[in-house]
Design a protein around this motif. Structure first.
Motif, PDB file in Angstrom:
ATOM      1  N   ASP A 231       0.834  -1.202   0.000  1.00 13.65           N
ATOM      2  CA  ASP A 231       0.000   0.000   0.000  1.00 13.65           C
ATOM      3  C   ASP A 231       0.871   1.255   0.000  1.00 13.65           C
ATOM      4  OD1 ASP A 231      -2.364  -1.305  -0.086  1.00 13.65           O
ATOM      5  OD2 ASP A 231      -3.044  -0.762   1.928  1.00 13.65           O
ATOM      6  N   GLU A 450      -3.088   5.331   3.614  1.00 11.23           N
ATOM      7  CA  GLU A 450      -3.078   5.077   2.182  1.00 11.23           C
ATOM      8  C   GLU A 450      -4.481   5.136   1.595  1.00 11.23           C
ATOM      9  OE1 GLU A 450       0.340   4.463   3.993  1.00 11.23           O
ATOM     10  OE2 GLU A 450      -1.293   3.064   4.458  1.00 11.23           O
ATOM     11  N   ALA A 484      -6.804  -0.593   0.759  1.00  3.61           N
ATOM     12  CA  ALA A 484      -6.794   0.846   0.523  1.00  3.61           C
ATOM     13  C   ALA A 484      -7.373   1.210  -0.832  1.00  3.61           C
ATOM     14  CB  ALA A 484      -5.360   1.373   0.642  1.00  3.61           C
TER      15      ALA A 484
END
Length: 502
Positions: A231, A450, A484
């Motif tokens: 991420d 993120e 994310a």
């Protein structure tokens, strides 16, 4: 490096950050009583209210300088080294401050102290935000802000106890005690890991993996550690910027300029709530606005800080349950209402109304700690993109100190000249802040750092971002590590598809 891993390691990072904020609170409570002490006033030449205001607010000038320095160096040298440098600078200021024998020395020392705190408060929130998990982040920040109030309490009661002494000890000892905080922070920071996000952003992936493994108490090859690193890497590629000065003001797919403006606005609006006015000058306000005696004003101010501390514990439970936006609303509406009530009771001016004024000052402090105190330091670190987070948060902290400077500077003069009307101004500013939050502040509760990046990059504008974030929060969707990118999906099916990532 310590052998601690997982939550205990995150807790120790929180302790270091909390130590800096305890120092922040200590100065908030320190000068309110010292600026009224005869021994101290004689040393600086018994100045008028304007000069008294500048003696107090000179600290904020230093904090502005420190925040600007953090803009230039924190991204280059890292979060830890910035904090270590801040501690060293503050200790130099402590030595000059406690040994001062003139107004010039006091002003110089307070500016140096401010530089240290400006650096610290720019770096530590980023460090804390980048080392905690999404579900721990806000609570850890709430804990550090409770320590800020503990610092204010310590200052109030040290001042109150030593205030009975008719000598320089009454203010030199409180000044000298400030050195305890940077000493503790320096010692612990030496053995703590750097932010894995900063390490990854600067090409130190092996060190980032080691740090993240320790912070999550998982093997380096564990799927959750690798997912979080992926991420972080994805966000770095998405942002694809060198984090130059100009990058702070370029929009790009990550909506950087918008996010920097929101972070700066959040830090500025804390001062518009009027908290610096109330915190720095509580004894002054109680003596000059309410009409209490010196001793009673100092005693009531100390009790108000105990109340402030007690109410801060509720924020630990509210901040994730209510979310950022709703706490902002609660704080602004409550503080605005209290300021209206205070202006009415001061205008009425009777013994009974004076008691009511004190009650509403206590209520005002409660609404601030519930609505803005923890939120203000959590939110900017959450809203900013990784590649400019250090510089942008430092810039936002500069706006905090710049606005705190004028609110602290004008306090004695405004009370002397316009009296109860001062509180009407703070009421209007609180209600205006509430409107700004409604239109321009997205909800970031329960999102990974993120996920916030992907949320902004998938939106057409700030109102679209606010709408999507509200939908995520209302549906109690929790974006966890590895999910994310889900924040970037279309709003119409966000409820159904994100449910898979709870």
């Amino acid at each position: 490096m310590l052998s601690l891993r997982g939550k205990p390691l995150v807790y120790l990072v929180t302790v270091v950050s909390s130590t800096g904020f305890c120092l922040f609170g200590y100065d908030n409570g320190l000068m309110g009583q010292i600026i009224s002490e005869e021994n101290f006033l004689n040393l600086i030449g018994t100045p008028n209210s304007a000069v008294q205001g500048f003696v107090v607010s000179s600290y904020d000038i230093g904090c502005m300088i420190g925040a600007l320095c953090a803009v230039m160096i924190s991204e280059q040298i890292g979060r830890r080294r910035t904090i270590l440098l801040a501690c060293i600078i503050h200790l130099i200021g402590d030595a000059i401050n406690a040994s001062s024998f003139s107004l010039a020395q006091i002003l110089v020392s307070r500016i140096i102290l401010g530089v240290g705190l400006g650096l610290f408060t720019s770096a530590s929130p980023v460090w804390l935000a980048e080392t905690t998990t999404a579900d721990m982040r806000a609570v850890m920040v709430a804990v550090q802000l409770t320590f800020l109030i503990i610092g204010t309490n310590i200052a109030y009661w040290v001042d109150y106890g030593l205030g009975f002494l008719d000598s320089d000890i009454s203010w030199r000892v409180p000044f000298a005690l400030q050195a305890v905080y940077p000493l503790v922070a320096f010692a612990f920071t030496l053995v703590l890991p750097e932010s894995p996000r900063w390490l990854a952003a600067h090409g130190h992936m092996e060190a980032a993996t080691t740090a993240l493994s320790a912070l999550r108490d998982l093997p380096e090859d564990h799927e959750l550690v690798q997912a979080e690193l992926n991420d972080i890497s994805s966000v770095i590629q998405l942002e694809n910027d060198s984090a130059s000065w100009s990058s702070l003001f370029q929009q790009g797919p990550a909506k950087v300029r918008t996010r920097v403006i929101i972070a700066c606005a959040a830090q500025s609006m804390q001062s518009y709530c009027g908290i610096n006015f109330v915190e720095y000058y509580a004894p002054f306000i109680l003596k000059n606005s309410v009409g209490l005696s010196d001793n009673l004003a100092n005693l009531v101010s100390g009790c108000s800080q105990i109340w402030f501390l007690i109410t801060s514990f509720f924020t630990w439970f509210l901040i994730n349950r209510m979310g950022r936006r709703r706490l902002f609303y609660l704080g602004n509406m409550g503080m605005g209402g209290c300021m209206i009530a205070i202006s009415v009771t001061l205008w009425y001016d009777s013994s009974a109304s004076d008691i009511v004024t004190v009650v509403f000052i206590f209520l005002y402090l409660a609404f601030f700690t519930w609505g803005w105190m923890s939120n203000m330091w959590t939110y900017p670190a959450e809203i900013l993109p990784l590649h400019v987070r250090g510089k942008a948060l430092a810039l936002s902290v500069f706006f905090l100190w710049a606005n705190q400077f004028w609110t602290v500077e004008i306090a004695p003069t405004s009370i002397d000249n316009i009296g109860w009307r001062t509180y009407v101004i703070w009421a209007v500013l609180n209600f205006a802040c509430c409107i700004i939050v409604y239109f321009f502040f997205p909800e970031t509760s329960s999102l990974t750092l993120e996920s916030v990046d992907f949320l902004f990059s998938s939106s057409t504008g700030i109102r679209d971002t606010v709408s999507k974030s509200e939908k995520i929060f209302r549906n109690k969707i929790h974006l966890d590590v590895g999910a994310a990118a889900a924040a970037a999906i279309d709003e119409q099916d966000i409820g159904g598809r994100l449910a898979l990532n709870r």
